[in-house]
Design an enzyme around this catalytic site. Structure first.
Site, PDB file in Angstrom:
ATOM      1  N   LEU A 165      -0.930  -1.020  -0.982  1.00 26.48           N
ATOM      2  CA  LEU A 165      -0.805  -2.466  -0.934  1.00 26.48           C
ATOM      3  C   LEU A 165      -0.966  -2.883   0.521  1.00 26.48           C
ATOM      4  CD1 LEU A 165       2.409  -2.970  -3.119  1.00 26.48           C
ATOM      5  CD2 LEU A 165       0.036  -3.113  -3.865  1.00 26.48           C
ATOM      6  N   ASP A 166      -1.420  -4.118   0.726  1.00 30.34           N
ATOM      7  CA  ASP A 166      -1.452  -4.634   2.088  1.00 30.34           C
ATOM      8  C   ASP A 166      -0.055  -4.571   2.680  1.00 30.34           C
ATOM      9  OD1 ASP A 166      -4.126  -5.228   2.065  1.00 30.34           O
ATOM     10  OD2 ASP A 166      -3.853  -7.332   1.594  1.00 30.34           O
ATOM     11  N   LYS A 167       0.007  -4.494   3.970  1.00 27.59           N
ATOM     12  CA  LYS A 167       1.286  -4.444   4.680  1.00 27.59           C
ATOM     13  C   LYS A 167       2.207  -5.564   4.235  1.00 27.59           C
ATOM     14  CE  LYS A 167       3.247  -4.555   9.355  1.00 27.59           C
ATOM     15  NZ  LYS A 167       2.938  -4.593  10.812  1.00 27.59           N
TER      16      LYS A 167
END
Length: 341
Positions: free
Chosen positions: A160-162
């Site tokens: 997942l994105d940060k």
């Protein structure tokens, strides 16, 4: 793995690497009209995926040639001709275990499922040397994670994105890593995300199928492309609208991924004119003033996107597993405020 992460948001590890991340030979044909300017400055636009500092370092290392002759001074005056830059692959990372908080939803000898917090990168990368999910998993799992899937990203099969929160699975054994990787590659994974968007996409339920690749105008962003990208498919449904029904100020949208490209949901929602609220990259124009005030009051400082559901068949036991978590406090507070519009 949406999520470039490097994003990379809701992506499987099949589209998040930088174009020069694995090492590459790049060329630039410098015309006479640009000769005489400082070399690194004039070359920078030809290599948009490299920072000026990185370009200077590579030149200093002797990785730049002009018509076959080495050039090692980044501050020299540029000459017309063909410049060739050899970008080496990144040195394999060797993350250190760190005692970081983890919300564990499930764990056995083969895999672990966690609810990743917003703000935690999945694995170390440029600008994020530690404090990542990988560092936390290495501490929690100990030797059982060592070497699974490689040294740099042990156990990681998707990401997942940060700043996207939600459910993730990581492998603790090679057999689980291989099995999970196959499930993701064949799209045999149930992945449902909740997004709070500016306005509401129309129609209220649809399938978005496009090509997604790096934006030709900004190599740090992804974009819908007419050709040359990778197929990206998102099924979405508007679950609630906030504000006037004929012209909503915001909406809660459920997005089910069929593919997992870098920033896929963020790009697809933006392509429908309804980007995720508070998205610093794809937000484009601002939402209504009332919505902006609610975002600030909720303390939301990231894209309003949460990986709510992850379901799959256990690659070793064959058990059907499904995990669901509610959006964290910032998104929950924002939705509660939006409901009063």
């Amino acid at each position: 793995m949406d999520d470039v992460d490097d994003t990379l948001d809701d992506d499987v590890l099949d589209g998040g690497a930088s174009p020069v991340g694995d090492g590459q030979t790049l060329t630039a044909e410098l015309p006479e009209s640009l000769a005489g300017q400082r070399l690194d400055k004039v070359l920078a636009p030809f290599f948009p995926d490299l920072s000026r500092a990185r370009l200077q370092a590579l030149i200093g290392e002797g990785r730049l040639t002009l018509d076959g002759q080495p050039v090692t001074d980044a501050s020299r005056k540029a000459k017309a001709g063909t410049y060739t830059l050899v970008v080496p692959p990144p040195a394999p990372a060797d993350p250190e275990p760190q005692a970081l908080p983890l919300t564990i939803l499930y764990e056995d000898e083969h895999l672990i499922v966690v609810d990743k917090a917003a703000g935690m990168a999945v694995h170390p990368g440029p600008g994020t040397p530690d404090g990542t999910l990988v560092n936390a998993l290495l501490h929690h799992c100990g030797d059982s994670l060592s070497g699974v899937g490689g040294v740099a990203r042990p156990g990681i099969v998707h990401r997942l994105d940060k700043d996207t929160s939600g459910v993730m699975v990581a492998a603790k054994s090679d057999v689980a890593h291989q099995g999970l990787s196959k499930l993701f590659s064949t799209h045999d994974i149930d992945r449902l995300y909740v997004a709070l968007t500016r306005g509401a996409p129309s129609p209220a339920a649809d399938t978005i199928e496009t090509q997604i690749g790096r934006s030709p105008g900004d190599r740090k962003k992804m974009a819908v492309l007419r050709s040359g990208g990778r197929t990206a498919i998102t099924h979405y449904r508007v679950e609630a609208v906030f504000g006037p029904q004929d012209k909503p100020l915001a909406a809660r949208v459920a997005c089910r991924l069929e593919t997992g490209r870098t920033h896929q949901i963020r790009v697809h929602m933006a392509s429908k004119g309804s980007p995720c609220l508070a998205d610093p990259v794809y937000g484009a124009s601002q939402p209504a003033q009332a919505v902006r005030e609610m975002i600030a009051a909720a303390g939301l400082k990231r894209q309003a996107l949460h990986a709510a559901v992850l379901g799959f068949v256990h690659p070793v036991t064959g058990e059907t597993l499904r995990f669901e978590t509610p959006p964290p406090a910032d998104m929950a507070a924002l939705e509660a405020s939006l409901s009063e519009l």
